[in-house]
Write a protein that holds these residues in place. Sequence first.
Motif, PDB file in Angstrom:
ATOM      1  N   LEU A   1       3.388 -92.548 -95.462  1.00 46.65           N
ATOM      2  CA  LEU A   1       2.009 -92.775 -95.011  1.00 46.65           C
ATOM      3  C   LEU A   1       1.169 -93.442 -96.102  1.00 46.65           C
ATOM      4  N   ILE A   2       0.210 -94.256 -95.688  1.00 40.18           N
ATOM      5  CA  ILE A   2      -0.852 -94.675 -96.624  1.00 40.18           C
ATOM      6  C   ILE A   2      -1.766 -93.459 -96.779  1.00 40.18           C
ATOM      7  N   HIS A   3      -1.918 -92.967 -98.003  1.00 48.12           N
ATOM      8  CA  HIS A   3      -2.591 -91.673 -98.189  1.00 48.12           C
ATOM      9  C   HIS A   3      -4.052 -91.674 -97.718  1.00 48.12           C
ATOM     10  N   ALA A   4      -4.717 -92.786 -97.893  1.00 41.24           N
ATOM     11  CA  ALA A   4      -6.121 -92.874 -97.448  1.00 41.24           C
ATOM     12  C   ALA A   4      -6.532 -94.343 -97.373  1.00 41.24           C
ATOM     13  N   PRO A   5      -7.561 -94.650 -96.582  1.00 42.99           N
ATOM     14  CA  PRO A   5      -7.989 -96.049 -96.454  1.00 42.99           C
ATOM     15  C   PRO A   5      -8.763 -96.554 -97.670  1.00 42.99           C
ATOM     16  N   TRP A   6      -9.113 -95.654 -98.558  1.00 41.61           N
ATOM     17  CA  TRP A   6      -9.887 -96.016 -99.752  1.00 41.61           C
ATOM     18  C   TRP A   6      -9.408 -95.165-100.915  1.00 41.61           C
ATOM     19  N   PRO A   7      -9.567 -95.667-102.150  1.00 42.82           N
ATOM     20  CA  PRO A   7      -9.249 -94.838-103.321  1.00 42.82           C
ATOM     21  C   PRO A   7     -10.126 -93.573-103.317  1.00 42.82           C
ATOM     22  N   TRP A   8      -9.617 -92.491-103.866  1.00 43.62           N
ATOM     23  CA  TRP A   8     -10.344 -91.211-103.798  1.00 43.62           C
ATOM     24  C   TRP A   8     -11.696 -91.249-104.505  1.00 43.62           C
ATOM     25  N   ASN A   9     -11.854 -92.139-105.480  1.00 47.67           N
ATOM     26  CA  ASN A   9     -13.164 -92.190-106.140  1.00 47.67           C
ATOM     27  C   ASN A   9     -14.126 -93.169-105.456  1.00 47.67           C
ATOM     28  N   GLU A  10     -13.692 -93.660-104.271  1.00 47.93           N
ATOM     29  CA  GLU A  10     -14.571 -94.578-103.514  1.00 47.93           C
ATOM     30  C   GLU A  10     -14.528 -94.234-102.022  1.00 47.93           C
ATOM     31  N   ILE A  11     -14.544 -92.967-101.691  1.00 47.24           N
ATOM     32  CA  ILE A  11     -14.417 -92.532-100.299  1.00 47.24           C
ATOM     33  C   ILE A  11     -15.424 -93.280 -99.426  1.00 47.24           C
ATOM     34  N   GLY A  12     -14.932 -93.853 -98.323  1.00 44.00           N
ATOM     35  CA  GLY A  12     -15.805 -94.563 -97.387  1.00 44.00           C
ATOM     36  C   GLY A  12     -15.944 -96.044 -97.672  1.00 44.00           C
ATOM     37  N   ALA A  13     -15.459 -96.511 -98.820  1.00 51.52           N
ATOM     38  CA  ALA A  13     -15.574 -97.948 -99.148  1.00 51.52           C
ATOM     39  C   ALA A  13     -14.721 -98.764 -98.172  1.00 51.52           C
ATOM     40  N   ASP A  14     -15.081-100.029 -98.017  1.00 51.04           N
ATOM     41  CA  ASP A  14     -14.381-100.870 -97.038  1.00 51.04           C
ATOM     42  C   ASP A  14     -13.208-101.612 -97.698  1.00 51.04           C
ATOM     43  N   TYR A  15     -12.027-101.136 -97.418  1.00 47.72           N
ATOM     44  CA  TYR A  15     -10.805-101.776 -97.924  1.00 47.72           C
ATOM     45  C   TYR A  15      -9.982-102.360 -96.775  1.00 47.72           C
ATOM     46  N   THR A  16     -10.671-102.796 -95.721  1.00 48.65           N
ATOM     47  CA  THR A  16      -9.978-103.289 -94.531  1.00 48.65           C
ATOM     48  C   THR A  16      -8.982-104.400 -94.876  1.00 48.65           C
ATOM     49  N   LYS A  17      -9.453-105.401 -95.599  1.00 46.00           N
ATOM     50  CA  LYS A  17      -8.605-106.553 -95.933  1.00 46.00           C
ATOM     51  C   LYS A  17      -7.365-106.104 -96.703  1.00 46.00           C
ATOM     52  N   GLU A  18      -7.590-105.223 -97.669  1.00 47.34           N
ATOM     53  CA  GLU A  18      -6.480-104.734 -98.495  1.00 47.34           C
ATOM     54  C   GLU A  18      -5.513-103.893 -97.665  1.00 47.34           C
ATOM     55  N   ASN A  19      -6.070-103.047 -96.783  1.00 48.48           N
ATOM     56  CA  ASN A  19      -5.188-102.181 -95.977  1.00 48.48           C
ATOM     57  C   ASN A  19      -4.280-103.004 -95.073  1.00 48.48           C
ATOM     58  N   ILE A  20      -4.786-104.110 -94.577  1.00 50.90           N
ATOM     59  CA  ILE A  20      -3.972-104.979 -93.719  1.00 50.90           C
ATOM     60  C   ILE A  20      -2.784-105.527 -94.520  1.00 50.90           C
ATOM     61  N   GLN A  21      -3.030-105.903 -95.766  1.00 48.65           N
ATOM     62  CA  GLN A  21      -1.950-106.401 -96.626  1.00 48.65           C
ATOM     63  C   GLN A  21      -0.985-105.276 -96.995  1.00 48.65           C
ATOM     64  N   VAL A  22      -1.548-104.120 -97.317  1.00 42.62           N
ATOM     65  CA  VAL A  22      -0.713-102.960 -97.667  1.00 42.62           C
ATOM     66  C   VAL A  22       0.197-102.612 -96.482  1.00 42.62           C
TER      67      VAL A  22
END
Length: 268
Positions: free
Chosen positions: A108-129
């Motif tokens: 699993l991808i552990h979370a959509p954002w790094p733990w020190n940035e909860i809620g940040a928008d990493y949409t573009k990165e998650n698509i690549q991941v």
Amino acid sequence: MKSNDFFTLANGVKIPAVGFGTWQIPSGDVAYNSVAAALKSGYRHIDTALAYGNEASVGQAIRDSGIDRNEIFVTSKLPAEVKSYEKVVRYAEKTVKNTALDFIDLYLIHAPWPWNEIGADYTKENIQVWKAMEEFYESGKTRAIGISNFNVKDINAILETCRIRPTVNQIKLHIGHRQEEITEHCRKNDILVEGYSPLATGRILENPSISAIAKKYGRSVAQVSVRYVLQKGALPLPKSTHPEYIKQNFDIDFEIGQEDMNYLDSLK
Ligand code: A2P
């Protein structure tokens, strides 16, 4: 559903209906003994993560158990901080190596954002991941891939761009924290919801309203709480380091009646 039943993931893989959560279980003897106790109590599904730091002890307990590897379902997770395509497979292979198991059952991808940035928008990165997650799946070193802590928007970004759909979304789920919007969205998209912290990390164990229900069924609050998640159609992942609790949390083959489920649903 009984504790030794299975859910079937969208790709046909069977996953034991109750898993043993190992978040916050320290590596070494504690993790080793807890996983050994879980396997002895009948659990055949162990949930870990690179970030928990205990993958090696979890893997050792599984290998020493004498139980056929194919009978145990092992989940691990890509650290939430890894948000580039290039790094994913290296981390995934590190997990396989840490556990010293030949493959992982679910990654699993552990979370959509790094733990020190909860809620940040990493949409573009998650698509690549996710593209790299798909490649890891195709390498055969994991039998299924999924996500964790993803909300509706994060899920849609993957669904709209993926070749291989996520089979699981692991989220925090317990009485008083039903996450209805996400669970409904997952249900509609054939994504199994797994619930971590089904006991609210212990916070609901003293709850008098749940205690009253537990008394009615001759069960503990922990048992009612784990059972509740299962009856909501999700896969509970209770965590404990005490053999008697570990055993108790798997001994949940009773049925909470619909009225009581409605009452538990109403608790905040
Ligand atoms: P411990 O780990 O000391 O055995 P969650 O699964 O929601 O994360 O909750 C885990 C917490 O609940 C841990 O503190 C764990 O204690 C405690 N716990 C787990 N199972 C039981 C149980 N059956 N009875 C009482 N406490 C429990």
